[in-house]
Design a protein around this motif. Structure first.
Motif, mmCIF file in Angstrom:
data_model
loop_
_atom_site.group_PDB
_atom_site.id
_atom_site.type_symbol
_atom_site.label_atom_id
_atom_site.label_comp_id
_atom_site.label_asym_id
_atom_site.label_seq_id
_atom_site.Cartn_x
_atom_site.Cartn_y
_atom_site.Cartn_z
ATOM 1 N N ASP A 18 0.785 -1.338 0.049
ATOM 2 C CA ASP A 18 -0.236 -0.064 0.055
ATOM 3 C C ASP A 18 0.851 1.265 -0.097
ATOM 4 O O ASP A 18 0.263 2.474 -0.401
ATOM 5 C CB ASP A 18 -1.025 0.019 1.199
ATOM 6 C CG ASP A 18 -2.063 -1.171 1.159
ATOM 7 O OD1 ASP A 18 -2.921 -0.899 0.136
ATOM 8 O OD2 ASP A 18 -2.269 -1.785 2.139
ATOM 9 N N LEU A 19 2.135 1.287 0.432
ATOM 10 C CA LEU A 19 2.764 2.283 0.650
ATOM 11 C C LEU A 19 3.786 2.331 -0.798
ATOM 12 O O LEU A 19 4.590 3.299 -0.991
ATOM 13 C CB LEU A 19 3.900 2.308 1.748
ATOM 14 C CG LEU A 19 2.910 2.407 3.033
ATOM 15 C CD1 LEU A 19 3.850 2.039 4.388
ATOM 16 C CD2 LEU A 19 2.249 3.465 3.368
ATOM 17 N N ALA A 20 3.802 1.322 -1.596
ATOM 18 C CA ALA A 20 4.856 1.201 -2.793
ATOM 19 C C ALA A 20 4.429 2.020 -3.695
ATOM 20 O O ALA A 20 3.145 2.575 -3.912
ATOM 21 C CB ALA A 20 5.010 -0.283 -3.257
ATOM 22 N N PRO A 21 5.278 2.633 -4.650
ATOM 23 C CA PRO A 21 4.882 3.487 -5.879
ATOM 24 C C PRO A 21 3.782 2.885 -6.699
ATOM 25 O O PRO A 21 4.027 1.680 -6.868
ATOM 26 C CB PRO A 21 6.388 3.546 -6.621
ATOM 27 C CG PRO A 21 7.362 3.411 -5.517
ATOM 28 C CD PRO A 21 6.855 2.339 -4.690
ATOM 29 N N VAL A 22 2.848 3.335 -7.198
ATOM 30 C CA VAL A 22 1.931 2.747 -7.936
ATOM 31 C C VAL A 22 2.508 2.426 -9.444
ATOM 32 O O VAL A 22 3.526 3.337 -9.867
ATOM 33 C CB VAL A 22 0.700 3.800 -8.158
ATOM 34 C CG1 VAL A 22 -0.265 3.271 -9.103
ATOM 35 C CG2 VAL A 22 -0.011 4.169 -7.005
ATOM 36 N N SER A 23 2.097 1.152 -10.062
ATOM 37 C CA SER A 23 2.680 0.730 -11.235
ATOM 38 C C SER A 23 2.055 1.323 -12.244
ATOM 39 O O SER A 23 0.924 2.102 -12.060
ATOM 40 C CB SER A 23 2.538 -0.869 -11.309
ATOM 41 O OG SER A 23 1.271 -1.062 -11.169
ATOM 42 N N LYS A 24 2.660 1.559 -13.382
ATOM 43 C CA LYS A 24 2.123 2.064 -14.750
ATOM 44 C C LYS A 24 0.895 1.717 -14.970
ATOM 45 O O LYS A 24 -0.269 2.604 -15.207
ATOM 46 C CB LYS A 24 3.285 2.189 -15.620
ATOM 47 C CG LYS A 24 4.328 2.863 -15.917
ATOM 48 C CD LYS A 24 4.894 2.734 -17.088
ATOM 49 C CE LYS A 24 6.099 3.914 -17.148
ATOM 50 N NZ LYS A 24 6.818 3.886 -18.426
ATOM 51 N N GLU A 25 0.504 0.327 -14.940
ATOM 52 C CA GLU A 25 -0.607 -0.277 -15.148
ATOM 53 C C GLU A 25 -1.948 0.241 -14.213
ATOM 54 O O GLU A 25 -2.862 0.181 -14.754
ATOM 55 C CB GLU A 25 -0.709 -1.884 -15.437
ATOM 56 C CG GLU A 25 -0.406 -2.602 -14.156
ATOM 57 C CD GLU A 25 1.204 -2.420 -13.906
ATOM 58 O OE1 GLU A 25 1.627 -3.598 -13.123
ATOM 59 O OE2 GLU A 25 2.023 -1.875 -14.670
ATOM 60 N N PRO A 247 -1.925 13.810 -2.532
ATOM 61 C CA PRO A 247 -1.086 12.775 -3.248
ATOM 62 C C PRO A 247 -1.457 11.538 -3.048
ATOM 63 O O PRO A 247 -1.284 10.781 -3.938
ATOM 64 C CB PRO A 247 0.369 12.824 -2.711
ATOM 65 C CG PRO A 247 0.337 14.232 -1.920
ATOM 66 C CD PRO A 247 -1.065 14.652 -1.652
ATOM 67 N N ASP A 248 -2.551 10.941 -2.004
ATOM 68 C CA ASP A 248 -2.748 9.722 -1.972
ATOM 69 C C ASP A 248 -3.991 9.343 -3.167
ATOM 70 O O ASP A 248 -4.252 8.183 -3.385
ATOM 71 C CB ASP A 248 -3.667 9.445 -0.686
ATOM 72 C CG ASP A 248 -3.060 9.760 0.734
ATOM 73 O OD1 ASP A 248 -1.750 9.556 0.653
ATOM 74 O OD2 ASP A 248 -3.335 9.773 1.652
ATOM 75 N N PHE A 249 -4.370 10.466 -3.640
ATOM 76 C CA PHE A 249 -5.171 10.232 -4.882
ATOM 77 C C PHE A 249 -4.632 10.392 -6.383
ATOM 78 O O PHE A 249 -4.717 9.763 -7.094
ATOM 79 C CB PHE A 249 -6.516 11.224 -4.733
ATOM 80 C CG PHE A 249 -7.554 10.914 -3.730
ATOM 81 C CD1 PHE A 249 -8.484 10.007 -3.834
ATOM 82 C CD2 PHE A 249 -6.991 11.593 -2.386
ATOM 83 C CE1 PHE A 249 -9.381 9.865 -2.872
ATOM 84 C CE2 PHE A 249 -8.137 11.393 -1.549
ATOM 85 C CZ PHE A 249 -9.127 10.559 -1.409
ATOM 86 N N THR A 250 -3.720 11.547 -6.268
ATOM 87 C CA THR A 250 -2.983 11.747 -7.446
ATOM 88 C C THR A 250 -2.072 10.822 -7.854
ATOM 89 O O THR A 250 -1.393 10.868 -8.863
ATOM 90 C CB THR A 250 -2.491 13.249 -7.367
ATOM 91 O OG1 THR A 250 -1.599 13.458 -6.409
ATOM 92 C CG2 THR A 250 -3.548 14.294 -7.085
ATOM 93 N N ARG A 251 -1.519 9.916 -7.056
ATOM 94 C CA ARG A 251 -0.513 9.105 -7.379
ATOM 95 C C ARG A 251 -1.123 8.031 -8.343
ATOM 96 O O ARG A 251 -0.403 7.281 -8.929
ATOM 97 C CB ARG A 251 -0.175 8.355 -5.992
ATOM 98 C CG ARG A 251 -1.430 7.516 -5.326
ATOM 99 C CD ARG A 251 -0.951 6.991 -3.879
ATOM 100 N NE ARG A 251 -0.030 5.883 -4.055
ATOM 101 C CZ ARG A 251 0.089 4.755 -3.479
ATOM 102 N NH1 ARG A 251 -1.094 4.456 -2.639
ATOM 103 N NH2 ARG A 251 1.109 4.061 -3.503
ATOM 104 N N PHE A 252 -2.510 8.084 -8.574
ATOM 105 C CA PHE A 252 -3.212 7.077 -9.572
ATOM 106 C C PHE A 252 -3.302 7.487 -10.787
ATOM 107 O O PHE A 252 -3.953 7.112 -11.727
ATOM 108 C CB PHE A 252 -4.384 6.466 -9.037
ATOM 109 C CG PHE A 252 -4.319 5.654 -7.596
ATOM 110 C CD1 PHE A 252 -3.912 4.270 -7.654
ATOM 111 C CD2 PHE A 252 -4.688 6.276 -6.272
ATOM 112 C CE1 PHE A 252 -3.709 3.764 -6.480
ATOM 113 C CE2 PHE A 252 -4.401 5.475 -5.184
ATOM 114 C CZ PHE A 252 -4.056 4.127 -5.284
#
Length: 486
Positions: A18-25, A247-252
């Motif tokens: 849950d804390l890891a960087p969001v993957s491209k997909e 950022p919790d939202f814009t990370r996606f």
């Protein structure tokens, strides 16, 4: 998820999925998703009451509208400034804040932010539970007779309504962020229908717009400006937690453009429209009932029509679920995961958050517009310095460059002194003093009207000055820092 090479070595106490960087997909949120998320968040009972209560503070319609517009323009500027880091690096607030405070010091703002978000959850959930009680009162004969039995300082009917609404929240968050995304897609627009219906009623009962906008202000020039600034601060305080954890939202987000356009439409756009609806409707209640009714559930009950009450209450339930899950569960869930990464995931942490929220007991103090704005001002003042420091760190101190690997290990760039950045702690303390100096010294009480502005400004300036005075930090940021997680 395939991990970037620079994260091959990571500390398990600082990392989980849950804390890891969001993957491209998984970066698949487009501008429409951000628009509907904000629609879902701004179209809620507390936002309606907050805008409508400006009239109960003595403003006329034009003054109330100006207050709302100014607050939302300031809000979107702060949101945009703090959104870009999440969209670029794909990591949530509890990870980003490590760059400022150190991996240990970061727990301080994280705990403060989690505390405030859980408090807000309690406020929103109690407001929504009143709509649950209104529906049950229509459907179940003798429902309100349960009020004669008391539990935890409220009638049994209210206690059951609170419990049912808490359970609804648990259901929505039980499948993580994808369910949040799906729920927000249709929840926000639905509430507009209710708002439009109430506006039409206000226009009809007032025989046009004229009477609505001709109600005089009860505030003189000097009095108005005092109420204006504390109201702007209060309205900003409504979203003070979101300024930090956006950022919790814009990370996606698929791109910076998607999150900026979506938020630009969703926050100032629909927020101002919804506030206008609230203000016009509340103005109509003055004409219809001789007093401002800024509680939408109470207003629906005034119509004496069970169908209107049920449909309206259901819309309010959906609205409150929408804002509470997005604004007040997502943020403390990530915060708790950060505190206990080995034991918690997003869903477990979200459920724990809503249980903790019960201890704020909002039913004991909620029905007072003055108290609401005082609390909002305190929230804004407490979180303002952290927002200023985040904006300063990303845009000024580091110029948009973070070392991804250092977010997840203890001996990286964000180690500082045994995990603590003393400069950040000093800056936070200075910012908090500036925010609350009006409460500390009675002679300066007028400054409390500007608590959020003082906090974010002083936090920003003091952090930049202290960090630039650190020669070690200056050497670090001149290194060739990786700027991508590709």
């Amino acid at each position: 998820m395939k991990e970037p090479n620079e994260l091959a070595v990571k500390d398990p106490s600082l990392y989980n999925e849950d804390l890891a960087p969001v993957s491209k997909e998984k970066k698949n949120w487009n501008w429409l998703n951000y628009t509907t998320v904000w629609m879902g968040m701004v179209h809620n009972i507390v936002a309606y009451e907050t805008a409508g209560s400006l009239l109960s503070l003595g403003m006329n319609v034009w003054q109330a509208l100006a207050t709302v517009i100014v607050a939302n323009v300031i809000l979107i500027a702060a949101m945009w400034l703090n959104s870009s880091s999440g969209a670029k690096y794909g990591v949530p607030f509890p990870v980003l804040i490590r760059a400022i405070f150190g991996y240990k010091g970061a727990q301080i703002p994280i705990i403060i932010r989690a505390f405030v978000a859980i408090f807000w959850f309690a406020v929103q959930a109690y407001a929504g539970s009143k709509a649950v009680g209104a529906v049950l009162g229509v459907l179940i004969p003798g429902w309100h007779s349960l009020a004669s039995f008391h539990l935890l300082g409220m009638g049994l009917d209210d206690a059951i309504a609170v419990a049912l609404f808490w359970i609804l929240h648990a259901y929505v968050i039980s499948h993580g962020m994808e369910r949040v995304k799906f729920f927000e897609l249709w929840a926000g627009p639905l509430v507009i229908v209710l708002g439009l219906g109430l506006v039409i009623w206000a226009i009809v009962v007032s025989k046009g717009f004229g009477p609505l906008f001709s109600e005089p202000s009860k505030l003189s020039g000097g009095e108005f400006w005092g109420v204006f600034w504390i109201s702007v601060t209060g309205l900003i305080g409504t979203w003070a937690t979101l300024i930090l954890n956006i950022p919790d939202f814009t990370r996606f987000s698929r791109s910076q453009k998607d999150q900026m356009i979506g938020q630009g439409i969703g926050l100032p756009g629909t927020a101002i429209i919804f506030s206008i609806m609230s203000i016009i409707t509340t103005s109509g209640t003055i004409i219809a009932f001789g007093k401002p009714i800024w509680d939408p559930v109470e207003l629906l009950q005034q119509f004496g029509n069970p169908i209107i009450l049920i449909l309206g209450a259901i819309a309010l339930l959906i609205a409150t679920l929408s804002v509470n899950v997005a604004a007040n569960v997502v943020s403390p869930a990530y915060d708790l995961v950060n505190l206990f990464p080995k034991k918690l995931n997003f869903v477990k942490a979200g459920l724990i958050s809503i249980v903790i929220a019960l201890f704020f007991a909002p039913w004991l103090w909620y029905n007072n517009s003055g108290i609401i704005f005082s609390i909002l001002g305190a929230i804004g003042g407490a979180l303002g310095p952290v927002a200023g420091m985040m904006i300063a760190d990303y845009h000024i101190v580091r110029r948009g460059k973070y070392d991804m690997a250092s977010f997840y290990k203890k001996d990286g760039e964000y180690e500082y002194k045994n995990g603590w950045n003393v400069n950040a702690l000093i800056s936070l303390a200075i910012g908090l003093i500036a925010s609350f100096i009006g409460l500390i010294f009675p002679a300066l009480k007028e400054l409390y009207n500007y608590s959020w502005f003082l906090g974010i400004g002083v936090g920003f300036i003091s952090y930049v000055m202290l960090m630039r005075s650190s020669s070690k930090h200056q050497e670090n940021i001149l290194e060739n820092i990786p700027t991508s997680i590709d």
